[in-house]
Design a protein around this motif. Structure first.
Motif, short mmCIF file in Angstrom:
data_model
loop_
_atom_site.label_atom_id
_atom_site.label_comp_id
_atom_site.label_asym_id
_atom_site.label_seq_id
_atom_site.Cartn_x
_atom_site.Cartn_y
_atom_site.Cartn_z
N LEU A 63 47.66 45.62 33.64
CA LEU A 63 46.30 44.47 33.66
C LEU A 63 47.08 43.04 33.77
O LEU A 63 46.73 42.30 34.96
CB LEU A 63 45.98 43.85 31.91
N ARG B 136 39.93 45.33 36.80
CA ARG B 136 41.33 46.57 35.53
C ARG B 136 40.38 45.53 33.89
O ARG B 136 40.38 44.61 33.93
CB ARG B 136 42.46 45.45 35.88
N MET C 184 38.77 41.50 29.65
CA MET C 184 39.84 42.41 30.09
C MET C 184 39.68 42.96 29.30
O MET C 184 40.53 44.57 29.23
CB MET C 184 40.77 41.36 31.15
#
Length: 712
Positions: free
Chosen positions: A296, A303, A350
């Protein structure tokens, strides 16, 4: 690496339960599978449709080699082509992974995606020989398979790649090669660095798991093809594999630093090569988990990441629990990137993480208490470091007077933290750490005035000197209850000769003080109000790591040494997990199958009159028959580890793995052994492989290699 992706027949029976059955037996709680964003509300899961199953399809490569594939294709795909998601690994699609693959296909394919499982060249029913991990040939073959999948009449040309462990590695490696048809990947429980995060050299130190995995991997390298698939040539193919197999453990031991051998296949060498969307998934008990935050932080394309409470498992088969109804999330991901339909999945945070409120060792087999939290980006600007100084009177926010504390190597310390890779959680989770803490250099905080939540990788900065040119530093972070129980939260290891990196280690100058950093494993944990935080420092941790060449005395300088904790702020309001949660599955399985717990055990004897401590780990999987193909699988392993206090070179590791496949007259057995010993200057590694048909030995080979220690 322990790359049997959570299945295989040796000590992995719990994971062979098909995904459909696992979901059916679990309590599913929580809201619908999608949350925020207009697209998320508008998009709905597709209607289910029928599919057909192809037991074996040959994929012919340019050099004439045929790879064996098992396929599930939605009905109507020939007229209306569908996206294809595939897995690529050396663990046999025909038998050892059969139930896992079938369970996933039955959950996933009805939503309009083809699913394909391919045996790597030289494994399972594919042609050829397999000579090691992640070789260039394996990666070249993957590119051909992707192109083959893209041009099938039932394929829309958009290919996704998923997999756990080896399958996760191969997904990352394929993405780095950028084949045009590969549009997105979901690597799970994998790694970006083969040297430090794949069982071999943790923190630059040699692990027991390197040898456990190596002994097991030898049986993977030489597994027999199934005559029901390849016909009468199966025996010739098997003998070719046996004759070609290398002394794989000696090969690994010949590369004791992060050289080109390990850099090959490590995508961390150049993250920029991966440009397609990546959804990285892991569990907090899994020893591979650090790859997730690194991906990440270093990738620049689309992502996402998800870190659950489980070990080396898929989310829908989580152990420890709770798990997740994962198929809905994968359908959303693949719809987004293989069909180009906005499902709202990229509008969400995320990173999602399960923040534990107790450790797995305190809870298992019950679900770990905690809650799901999220961060909009990673690294998150919300996570702030808190520094605690290792003072002579304990941990504190301000430094105390500098003082030197002695920490001597103790060959039998570490018995409460045996496993780098916890697999059988009833025996592998770290118990109360107090016995090892009593023999460690410890620094405790005062009772915490309020809960303290951390999310990320703690880092210990230690001022240390060594009496020897080669030494290790082990830092354990524990939570201590008012009753005196000490539970492992995270830990880190550093071979001090690797203090400036793993490519070019340098010997220590005895007596010289060094300031070193020891990163600890990623964790999401709540330290409870009233408990204490403990830092425990040792030079050794056995049998997790091989001992240093000679007895070592470390000097640790308190007052300047410190621990940096990644502190997460209190949430103003609880978050709702958008993926349905599966609760209670592990406890129900354990209760229903208590007899299976007797199939694996660890016994400790000693110290004897000479001070030698001995461990025996015994794993057994009784015969199990796959009803649809009639194959019976069985196997197991024995690990014998011993060491004498005060003599690091008395350490001895002896392991044996065995596996058997039987159906009617087809009856094959493989046995793999290793024995590792050392002097202060060199290692001695003995390996063997034996193959039997029925009771007849058809192949046997032994290796005996001596390899010089390279600052290890």
């Amino acid at each position: 690496m322990r790359k049997f992706d959570g299945s295989g027949w040796v000590s992995r029976r719990d994971f062979l339960v098909g995904s459909s059955a696992a979901l059916a037996s679990a309590a599913v709680v929580g809201p619908p599978a999608f949350s925020s964003g207009k697209a998320a509300h508008e998009w709905k899961m597709p209607e289910k449709r029928a599919f057909r199953h192809i037991e074996n399809e040959w994929i012919t490569l340019k050099d004439g080699t045929r790879l064996a594939a098992r396929m599930w294709i939605p009905e109507g795909a020939e007229n209306s082509p569908v996206p294809v998601v595939w897995e690529y690994l050396p663990y046999r699609k025909r038998d050892s992974e059969r139930q896992r693959d079938t369970g996933w296909a039955e959950l996933f394919v009805p939503y309009g995606f083809a699913f394909v499982r391919v045996d790597i060249r030289g494994s399972g029913d594919s042609d050829g020989v397999l000579l090691g991990e992640y070789l260039q040939q394996e990666q070249d073959d993957a590119l051909e398979v992707i192109a083959w999948l893209a041009r099938q009449s039932w394929s829309n040309g958009s290919i996704g790649m998923r997999g756990i462990s080896w399958g996760g590695f191969s997904s990352l490696q394929a993405a780095a090669l950028a084949p045009p048809a590969l549009k997105a990947i979901i690597p799970q429980c994998a790694s970006d660095n083969r040297y430090t995060d794949d069982a071999h050299y943790v923190g630059g130190a040699l692990t027991l798991d390197n040898y456990d995995w190596g002994a097991e991997f030898k049986t993977v390298l030489v597994g027999p093809p199934d005559p029901a698939i390849v016909g009468d040539r199966w025996r010739d193919m098997w003998l070719s594999r046996l004759k070609a197999t290398p002394p794989i453990l000696a090969e690994w031991l010949a590369h004791q630093r992060y050289d080109g051998f390990w850099q090959h296949g490590s995508v961390a060498v150049d993250y920029s090569r991966i440009k397609i969307p990546v959804y990285a998934v892991d569990g907090q008990i899994d020893s591979y988990r650090d790859f997730l935050p690194r991906l990440l932080g270093n990738l620049r394309g689309p992502r996402k990441g998800l870190m659950g409470p489980w070990g080396h498992k898929y989310p829908q088969l989580a152990d420890a629990g709770p798990g997740l109804d994962w198929v809905t999330e994968e359908v959303r991901w693949w719809t987004q990137w293989l069909l180009g339909i906005d499902t709202g999945i990229m509008d969400e945070p995320m990173l999602r993480v399960f923040l534990e409120e107790r450790t797995a060792a305190e809870s298992w087999p019950r679900d770990i208490p905690g809650r799901w939290v999220s961060e909009a980006s990673w690294p998150s600007p919300r996570i702030q470091p808190r520094t605690l100084f290792l003072n002579s009177d304990g941990l504190a926010d301000k430094p105390g007077a500098e003082a030197v504390h002695i920490c001597r190597s103790q060959e039998t310390i570490g018995l409460t933290k045996r496993e780098w890779f916890p697999w059988n959680l009833d025996i592998d989770l770290p118990p109360d750490q107090t016995p090892d803490d009593r023999r460690s250099l410890t620094f405790d905080s005062a009772p915490l005035p309020h809960d303290l939540e951390i999310l990320g990788r703690p880092v210990a900065a230690i001022r240390v000197s060594s009496s020897e040119a080669v030494a290790k530093l082990v830092v354990r972070i524990n939570e201590v209850t008012p009753e005196g129980k000490s539970w492992s939260v995270s830990y880190g290891v550093l071979n001090l000769t690797h203090r400036d990196g793993h490519e070019n280690p340098a010997a220590l100058e005895p007596g010289r003080h060094y300031d070193v950093e020891v990163p600890c494993y990623f964790t999401a944990h709540r330290f409870k109000k009233g408990n204490r935080l403990r830092v425990a420092i040792t030079e050794s941790i056995w049998p997790l790591l091989w001992p240093s060449p000679r007895p070592v005395t470390l000097e640790i300088t308190a007052g300047v040494s410190r621990l940096s904790l990644p502190v997460r702020p209190d949430d103003a309001a609880p978050e709702t997990m958008p993926i349905a949660v599966l609760r209670g599955r592990v406890a129900k399985r354990v209760e229903a199958n208590r007899a299976e717990l007797h199939n694996h055990a660890v016994t400790q004897t000693g110290p004897d009159a000479e001070g030698r401590v001995m461990l025996h780990k015994r794993l057994r999987d009784p015969p199990e028959t796959l009803a649809d193909i009639g194959t019976t699988m069985s196997g197991g392993s024995d690990w014998h580890m011993s060491i004498k206090e005060g003599d690091p070179n008395s350490c001895l590791w002896k392991l044996e793995w065995f596996s058997r496949l039987k159906r009617n007259e087809w009856d094959t057995t493989l046995r793999s052994t290793l024995e590792l010993s050392s002097t202060a200057e060199e290692f001695r590694i003995k390996e063997s492989i034996q193959a039997l048909e029925g009771e007849k030995m058809v192949f046997e080979r032994h290796w005996d290699n001596r390899i010089r220690r390279d600052l290890l």
